[in-house]
Design a protein around this motif. Sequence first.
Motif, PDB file in Angstrom:
ATOM      1  N   LYS A 177       0.846  -1.190   0.000  1.00 30.20           N
ATOM      2  CA  LYS A 177       0.000   0.000   0.000  1.00 30.20           C
ATOM      3  C   LYS A 177       0.879   1.238   0.000  1.00 30.20           C
ATOM      4  N   ILE A 178       0.621   2.164  -0.926  1.00 30.52           N
ATOM      5  CA  ILE A 178       1.479   3.340  -1.042  1.00 30.52           C
ATOM      6  C   ILE A 178       0.743   4.657  -0.849  1.00 30.52           C
ATOM      7  N   HIS A 179      -0.589   4.642  -0.867  1.00 28.28           N
ATOM      8  CA  HIS A 179      -1.313   5.902  -0.776  1.00 28.28           C
ATOM      9  C   HIS A 179      -2.767   5.631  -0.432  1.00 28.28           C
ATOM     10  N   SER A 180      -3.460   6.682   0.022  1.00 29.99           N
ATOM     11  CA  SER A 180      -4.874   6.601   0.326  1.00 29.99           C
ATOM     12  C   SER A 180      -5.513   7.947   0.012  1.00 29.99           C
ATOM     13  N   VAL A 181      -6.702   7.925  -0.601  1.00 32.27           N
ATOM     14  CA  VAL A 181      -7.422   9.162  -0.913  1.00 32.27           C
ATOM     15  C   VAL A 181      -8.858   9.019  -0.430  1.00 32.27           C
ATOM     16  N   GLY A 182      -9.564  10.130  -0.358  1.00 35.00           N
ATOM     17  CA  GLY A 182     -10.934  10.131   0.138  1.00 35.00           C
ATOM     18  C   GLY A 182     -11.896   9.380  -0.767  1.00 35.00           C
ATOM     19  N   GLY A 183     -13.002   8.977  -0.199  1.00 39.89           N
ATOM     20  CA  GLY A 183     -13.984   8.197  -0.936  1.00 39.89           C
ATOM     21  C   GLY A 183     -14.662   8.943  -2.060  1.00 39.89           C
ATOM     22  N   ASN A 184     -14.539  10.264  -2.082  1.00 37.27           N
ATOM     23  CA  ASN A 184     -15.135  11.052  -3.167  1.00 37.27           C
ATOM     24  C   ASN A 184     -14.175  11.266  -4.330  1.00 37.27           C
ATOM     25  N   GLU A 185     -12.926  10.793  -4.206  1.00 35.35           N
ATOM     26  CA  GLU A 185     -11.937  10.957  -5.269  1.00 35.35           C
ATOM     27  C   GLU A 185     -11.987   9.778  -6.234  1.00 35.35           C
ATOM     28  N   ARG A 186     -11.595  10.055  -7.475  1.00 35.34           N
ATOM     29  CA  ARG A 186     -11.580   9.005  -8.504  1.00 35.34           C
ATOM     30  C   ARG A 186     -10.210   8.883  -9.163  1.00 35.34           C
ATOM     31  N   GLY A 187      -9.200   9.439  -8.533  1.00 37.65           N
ATOM     32  CA  GLY A 187      -7.866   9.344  -9.109  1.00 37.65           C
ATOM     33  C   GLY A 187      -6.843  10.005  -8.215  1.00 37.65           C
ATOM     34  N   THR A 188      -5.570   9.792  -8.553  1.00 38.78           N
ATOM     35  CA  THR A 188      -4.489  10.418  -7.797  1.00 38.78           C
ATOM     36  C   THR A 188      -3.210  10.389  -8.613  1.00 38.78           C
ATOM     37  N   LEU A 189      -2.262  11.196  -8.204  1.00 32.62           N
ATOM     38  CA  LEU A 189      -0.936  11.222  -8.815  1.00 32.62           C
ATOM     39  C   LEU A 189       0.026  10.515  -7.876  1.00 32.62           C
ATOM     40  N   VAL A 190       0.787   9.562  -8.394  1.00 32.24           N
ATOM     41  CA  VAL A 190       1.780   8.832  -7.610  1.00 32.24           C
ATOM     42  C   VAL A 190       3.164   9.318  -8.035  1.00 32.24           C
ATOM     43  N   THR A 191       3.948   9.817  -7.099  1.00 34.93           N
ATOM     44  CA  THR A 191       5.279  10.345  -7.407  1.00 34.93           C
ATOM     45  C   THR A 191       6.353   9.495  -6.727  1.00 34.93           C
ATOM     46  N   GLY A 192       7.619   9.914  -6.889  1.00 33.44           N
ATOM     47  CA  GLY A 192       8.723   9.222  -6.259  1.00 33.44           C
ATOM     48  C   GLY A 192       9.092   7.906  -6.920  1.00 33.44           C
ATOM     49  N   LEU A 193       8.727   7.726  -8.187  1.00 36.73           N
ATOM     50  CA  LEU A 193       9.033   6.484  -8.897  1.00 36.73           C
ATOM     51  C   LEU A 193      10.419   6.568  -9.552  1.00 36.73           C
ATOM     52  N   ARG A 194      10.880   5.438 -10.063  1.00 39.67           N
ATOM     53  CA  ARG A 194      12.189   5.388 -10.707  1.00 39.67           C
ATOM     54  C   ARG A 194      12.037   5.468 -12.224  1.00 39.67           C
ATOM     55  N   PRO A 195      12.991   6.139 -12.887  1.00 42.37           N
ATOM     56  CA  PRO A 195      12.930   6.225 -14.355  1.00 42.37           C
ATOM     57  C   PRO A 195      13.086   4.844 -15.000  1.00 42.37           C
ATOM     58  N   GLY A 196      12.389   4.657 -16.123  1.00 39.48           N
ATOM     59  CA  GLY A 196      12.532   3.444 -16.909  1.00 39.48           C
ATOM     60  C   GLY A 196      12.193   2.170 -16.166  1.00 39.48           C
ATOM     61  N   THR A 197      11.181   2.225 -15.295  1.00 39.03           N
ATOM     62  CA  THR A 197      10.831   1.080 -14.450  1.00 39.03           C
ATOM     63  C   THR A 197       9.375   0.680 -14.668  1.00 39.03           C
ATOM     64  N   ALA A 198       9.113  -0.622 -14.713  1.00 42.31           N
ATOM     65  CA  ALA A 198       7.759  -1.141 -14.874  1.00 42.31           C
ATOM     66  C   ALA A 198       7.090  -1.272 -13.507  1.00 42.31           C
ATOM     67  N   TYR A 199       5.842  -0.808 -13.418  1.00 43.80           N
ATOM     68  CA  TYR A 199       5.093  -0.851 -12.165  1.00 43.80           C
ATOM     69  C   TYR A 199       3.723  -1.489 -12.384  1.00 43.80           C
ATOM     70  N   ARG A 200       3.190  -2.091 -11.319  1.00 43.78           N
ATOM     71  CA  ARG A 200       1.850  -2.670 -11.314  1.00 43.78           C
ATOM     72  C   ARG A 200       1.049  -2.010 -10.198  1.00 43.78           C
ATOM     73  N   PHE A 201      -0.076  -1.394 -10.537  1.00 49.13           N
ATOM     74  CA  PHE A 201      -0.901  -0.698  -9.556  1.00 49.13           C
ATOM     75  C   PHE A 201      -2.296  -1.314  -9.493  1.00 49.13           C
TER      76      PHE A 201
END
Length: 332
Positions: A177-201
């Motif tokens: 788990k990396i983040h949490s947003v309110g129940g009225n939100e439908r999206g978010t920005l995730v930062t602090g990632l590494r360049p040229g890296t594959a991620y699964r969310f």
Amino acid sequence: MRRTPHLSALLAVTACALTAGTLTSCTWGGDEDAKDVQPPAAPRGVTVQAGSATTAHVMWNQATDDTKVTGYDVYRGATRVKRVPGGKHMVDVVGLKPSTAYTFTVRARDAEGNVGPASKKLTVTTPAAASADREPPSRPGSPRGTVEGSRAVTLSWGAARDDKGVASYEIYQGSSKIHSVGGNERGTLVTGLRPGTAYRFTVKALDAADNASPASRVVRLTTAAGRDDGSGTAPTDFRATTRLDEGAYYIDLAWTPPHTGGAVAEYQIHLDGKIATSLVFGGTAPRDKAKHGFYVGRKPGDTHRVKLRAKLPDGTWGGWSPERTVTTGPRP
């Protein structure tokens, strides 16, 4: 010829103790035995989100220290409720009461046990409890993602359904788990990632009774390679103009907020090479077009450089907008 070290050099590296004219001990000098007494700085970028009627999710940015931060203490009011290692920058606080306001702060610790000052205080109110609720929310639908340069991605999803209402959404990177947003939100920005890296969310919905939905469909994204100038998280369509009002000059700014999945409430304004002020929108922050004006003086013919950046949902600062140059009215 053999050289003899200068007396001052010897005194600089040794220290000896005399007792009643007798040499009792000698200690080599230098910094090896110097004790670290400098505490870490206060953590910045603290955010807090109610996860359910009894939990809160606290996040912060890495604090700085002259040696190394080895841990963080999370406080609810004056009570320390969590102690986490230095590599962790988020925690879930449990055992809270429904419909109750709580204030959280974070302090950093170093290896010598020096504890830094408290972060900025943030207050959150837990939602009301749902009686006898054992039904979890439905799975969040239609997750999507967009790469925002080499260190950030934007995620969005369809609303989950719940018989009592969704309290929050939890974002997972792999199994973490990396983040949490309110129940009225439908999206978010995730930062602090590494360049040229594959991620699964994936995304899960949580109701006020801590019932968690099944995970959403996996979103697979690969960040861009190379250095990132932060442009993917910067305000766009940035414009700056000057105006004269009752003998005083103002700079008027207009821009499109960065796409973060939610409203951006705070910006930092950079004027003439230094941070000038922080702008915080009260009430509902603008999502499509934002405007702000501020006083710069009464002298005509002055030239100013201005740019701004947004505070992102995870508490970090986004990239700077392009810098604009403006000049107050012509000299008489």
